[in-house]
Design a protein around this motif. Sequence first.
Motif, PDB file in Angstrom:
ATOM      1  N   PRO A 168      12.326  -4.154  32.815  1.00  0.00           N
ATOM      2  CA  PRO A 168      13.454  -3.478  33.453  1.00  0.00           C
ATOM      3  C   PRO A 168      13.009  -2.807  34.759  1.00  0.00           C
ATOM      4  CG  PRO A 168      13.335  -2.926  31.112  1.00  0.00           C
ATOM      5  CD  PRO A 168      12.055  -3.624  31.467  1.00  0.00           C
ATOM      6  N   LEU A 169      13.786  -2.996  35.804  1.00  0.00           N
ATOM      7  CA  LEU A 169      13.445  -2.457  37.119  1.00  0.00           C
ATOM      8  C   LEU A 169      14.577  -1.586  37.642  1.00  0.00           C
ATOM      9  CD1 LEU A 169      11.760  -2.415  39.792  1.00  0.00           C
ATOM     10  CD2 LEU A 169      12.979  -4.521  40.425  1.00  0.00           C
ATOM     11  N   ALA A 170      14.253  -0.349  37.996  1.00  0.00           N
ATOM     12  CA  ALA A 170      15.234   0.555  38.608  1.00  0.00           C
ATOM     13  C   ALA A 170      15.034   0.523  40.118  1.00  0.00           C
ATOM     14  CB  ALA A 170      15.038   1.977  38.085  1.00  0.00           C
ATOM     15  N   ILE A 171      16.107   0.236  40.843  1.00  0.00           N
ATOM     16  CA  ILE A 171      16.072   0.258  42.312  1.00  0.00           C
ATOM     17  C   ILE A 171      17.033   1.346  42.773  1.00  0.00           C
ATOM     18  CG2 ILE A 171      16.367  -1.062  44.436  1.00  0.00           C
ATOM     19  CD1 ILE A 171      16.097  -3.614  42.750  1.00  0.00           C
ATOM     20  N   SER A 172      16.509   2.326  43.482  1.00  0.00           N
ATOM     21  CA  SER A 172      17.333   3.456  43.943  1.00  0.00           C
ATOM     22  C   SER A 172      17.394   3.450  45.465  1.00  0.00           C
ATOM     23  CB  SER A 172      16.732   4.784  43.477  1.00  0.00           C
ATOM     24  OG  SER A 172      16.484   4.763  42.089  1.00  0.00           O
ATOM     25  N   TYR A 173      18.622   3.433  46.001  1.00  0.00           N
ATOM     26  CA  TYR A 173      18.834   3.567  47.440  1.00  0.00           C
ATOM     27  C   TYR A 173      19.368   4.963  47.716  1.00  0.00           C
ATOM     28  CZ  TYR A 173      19.098  -1.582  47.234  1.00  0.00           C
ATOM     29  OH  TYR A 173      18.846  -2.906  47.002  1.00  0.00           O
ATOM     30  N   GLU A 174      18.895   5.571  48.796  1.00  0.00           N
ATOM     31  CA  GLU A 174      19.460   6.863  49.179  1.00  0.00           C
ATOM     32  C   GLU A 174      20.921   6.680  49.602  1.00  0.00           C
ATOM     33  OE1 GLU A 174      18.240  10.717  51.911  1.00  0.00           O
ATOM     34  OE2 GLU A 174      17.321   8.776  52.348  1.00  0.00           O
ATOM     35  N   TYR A 175      21.179   5.645  50.389  1.00  0.00           N
ATOM     36  CA  TYR A 175      22.544   5.343  50.842  1.00  0.00           C
ATOM     37  C   TYR A 175      22.877   3.893  50.528  1.00  0.00           C
ATOM     38  CZ  TYR A 175      22.085   9.661  53.486  1.00  0.00           C
ATOM     39  OH  TYR A 175      21.887  10.973  53.833  1.00  0.00           O
ATOM     40  N   ASP A 176      24.119   3.653  50.157  1.00  0.00           N
ATOM     41  CA  ASP A 176      24.590   2.296  49.905  1.00  0.00           C
ATOM     42  C   ASP A 176      25.411   1.861  51.117  1.00  0.00           C
ATOM     43  OD1 ASP A 176      25.819  -0.040  49.162  1.00  0.00           O
ATOM     44  OD2 ASP A 176      26.660   0.722  47.292  1.00  0.00           O
ATOM     45  N   HIS A 215      13.514   3.375  46.442  1.00  0.00           N
ATOM     46  CA  HIS A 215      12.490   3.591  45.422  1.00  0.00           C
ATOM     47  C   HIS A 215      12.608   2.519  44.342  1.00  0.00           C
ATOM     48  CE1 HIS A 215       9.798   5.978  42.832  1.00  0.00           C
ATOM     49  NE2 HIS A 215      10.602   5.649  41.841  1.00  0.00           N
ATOM     50  N   TYR A 216      11.489   1.900  44.010  1.00  0.00           N
ATOM     51  CA  TYR A 216      11.429   0.922  42.922  1.00  0.00           C
ATOM     52  C   TYR A 216      10.593   1.516  41.788  1.00  0.00           C
ATOM     53  CZ  TYR A 216      12.946  -2.763  46.170  1.00  0.00           C
ATOM     54  OH  TYR A 216      13.653  -3.528  47.063  1.00  0.00           O
ATOM     55  N   GLU A 217      11.071   1.379  40.562  1.00  0.00           N
ATOM     56  CA  GLU A 217      10.270   1.841  39.421  1.00  0.00           C
ATOM     57  C   GLU A 217      10.432   0.884  38.242  1.00  0.00           C
ATOM     58  OE1 GLU A 217       9.747   5.840  36.707  1.00  0.00           O
ATOM     59  OE2 GLU A 217      10.116   6.050  38.845  1.00  0.00           O
ATOM     60  N   CYS A 218       9.310   0.344  37.793  1.00  0.00           N
ATOM     61  CA  CYS A 218       9.320  -0.577  36.643  1.00  0.00           C
ATOM     62  C   CYS A 218       9.129   0.206  35.354  1.00  0.00           C
ATOM     63  CB  CYS A 218       8.193  -1.594  36.762  1.00  0.00           C
ATOM     64  SG  CYS A 218       8.405  -2.745  38.115  1.00  0.00           S
ATOM     65  N   ALA A 219       9.899  -0.144  34.349  1.00  0.00           N
ATOM     66  CA  ALA A 219       9.690   0.383  32.992  1.00  0.00           C
ATOM     67  C   ALA A 219       8.692  -0.540  32.288  1.00  0.00           C
ATOM     68  CB  ALA A 219      11.020   0.407  32.244  1.00  0.00           C
ATOM     69  N   PRO A 220       8.167  -0.125  31.141  1.00  0.00           N
ATOM     70  CA  PRO A 220       7.283  -1.043  30.395  1.00  0.00           C
ATOM     71  C   PRO A 220       8.048  -2.314  29.996  1.00  0.00           C
ATOM     72  CG  PRO A 220       7.144   1.201  29.532  1.00  0.00           C
ATOM     73  CD  PRO A 220       8.292   1.181  30.496  1.00  0.00           C
ATOM     74  N   ALA A 275      16.314   6.111  33.378  1.00  0.00           N
ATOM     75  CA  ALA A 275      15.218   7.084  33.426  1.00  0.00           C
ATOM     76  C   ALA A 275      14.354   6.877  34.674  1.00  0.00           C
ATOM     77  CB  ALA A 275      14.355   6.975  32.172  1.00  0.00           C
ATOM     78  N   GLY A 276      14.327   5.650  35.180  1.00  0.00           N
ATOM     79  CA  GLY A 276      13.517   5.331  36.352  1.00  0.00           C
ATOM     80  C   GLY A 276      14.196   5.590  37.677  1.00  0.00           C
ATOM     81  N   TYR A 277      15.474   5.999  37.653  1.00  0.00           N
ATOM     82  CA  TYR A 277      16.160   6.279  38.916  1.00  0.00           C
ATOM     83  C   TYR A 277      15.465   7.400  39.685  1.00  0.00           C
ATOM     84  CZ  TYR A 277      20.478   3.661  37.791  1.00  0.00           C
ATOM     85  OH  TYR A 277      21.404   2.705  37.513  1.00  0.00           O
ATOM     86  N   LYS A 278      15.376   7.241  40.978  1.00  0.00           N
ATOM     87  CA  LYS A 278      14.925   8.313  41.868  1.00  0.00           C
ATOM     88  C   LYS A 278      16.201   8.928  42.448  1.00  0.00           C
ATOM     89  CE  LYS A 278      12.273  10.392  45.054  1.00  0.00           C
ATOM     90  NZ  LYS A 278      11.384  11.484  44.712  1.00  0.00           N
ATOM     91  N   LEU A 279      16.392  10.212  42.210  1.00  0.00           N
ATOM     92  CA  LEU A 279      17.591  10.880  42.727  1.00  0.00           C
ATOM     93  C   LEU A 279      17.287  11.531  44.070  1.00  0.00           C
ATOM     94  CD1 LEU A 279      19.023  12.491  39.463  1.00  0.00           C
ATOM     95  CD2 LEU A 279      19.571  10.271  40.485  1.00  0.00           C
ATOM     96  N   PHE A 280      18.227  11.423  44.986  1.00  0.00           N
ATOM     97  CA  PHE A 280      18.110  11.991  46.318  1.00  0.00           C
ATOM     98  C   PHE A 280      19.113  13.139  46.444  1.00  0.00           C
ATOM     99  CE2 PHE A 280      16.934   7.485  46.590  1.00  0.00           C
ATOM    100  CZ  PHE A 280      15.646   7.609  47.093  1.00  0.00           C
ATOM    101  N   PRO A 281      18.970  14.004  47.455  1.00  0.00           N
ATOM    102  CA  PRO A 281      19.922  15.118  47.607  1.00  0.00           C
ATOM    103  C   PRO A 281      21.386  14.682  47.557  1.00  0.00           C
ATOM    104  CG  PRO A 281      18.093  15.431  49.106  1.00  0.00           C
ATOM    105  CD  PRO A 281      17.886  14.091  48.456  1.00  0.00           C
TER     106      PRO A 281
END
Length: 200
Positions: free
Chosen positions: A40-48, A90-95, A126-132
């Motif tokens: 599983p891969l979480a991809i977080s964009y600050e802006y869409d 931000h990219y974050e891989c889960a196990p 859980a892997g999301y990177k949250l931005f302001p």
Amino acid sequence: QREGRAKDSDDRTQPSILKRMAMGGTGNIIERLMQLHIVPLAISYEYDPCDFLKAMEFQLKRDVEGWKKTKQDDLENMKTGIMGYKGRIHYECAPCINTWLDDLRTLPKTEFFGEVAKRMDKEIHAGYKLFPCNYIALDMLESGKVYESHYTAADVERFSKYLEGQLAKINIPNKDDAFLRQCMLTMYANPARNKMAVMP
């Protein structure tokens, strides 16, 4: 997945995709999924960059009976998504899901794929990177300042200007600014809601 990322940023894994993945290979459904080594891969964009296009779609679907996107609309969405400004990414891989698939071995087949999808979503959220902007949108929607420790006054001013600029790009009949604004705020708030829902 059928529609890619959800238009309101409330992304969910479709069990039907997992069922199709488990159709090939050898062994039972768990062994077939394990052979794929799904991560599983979480991809977080600050802006869409497509946020204003998605909000516009929400209003058109609400107001125009039977409205559907054209091929030209799809091309415009793809071009905007590829070329548009995303801010920090931000990219974050889960196990790999192989680490816990065996835990679901006793589930009936009717529940198995739904549970795998839920576990994957939990890992992704859980892997999301949250931005302001995610926290600001949540506070704006709920008319509060619960998450103000996660942003500054300058962040609020920057995000507010960004929102106004994106809303100004929408040119449709009977433009409903309040509705469009709420749609866009929801897109930025949902990743925060989903991450908070899975955090201890």
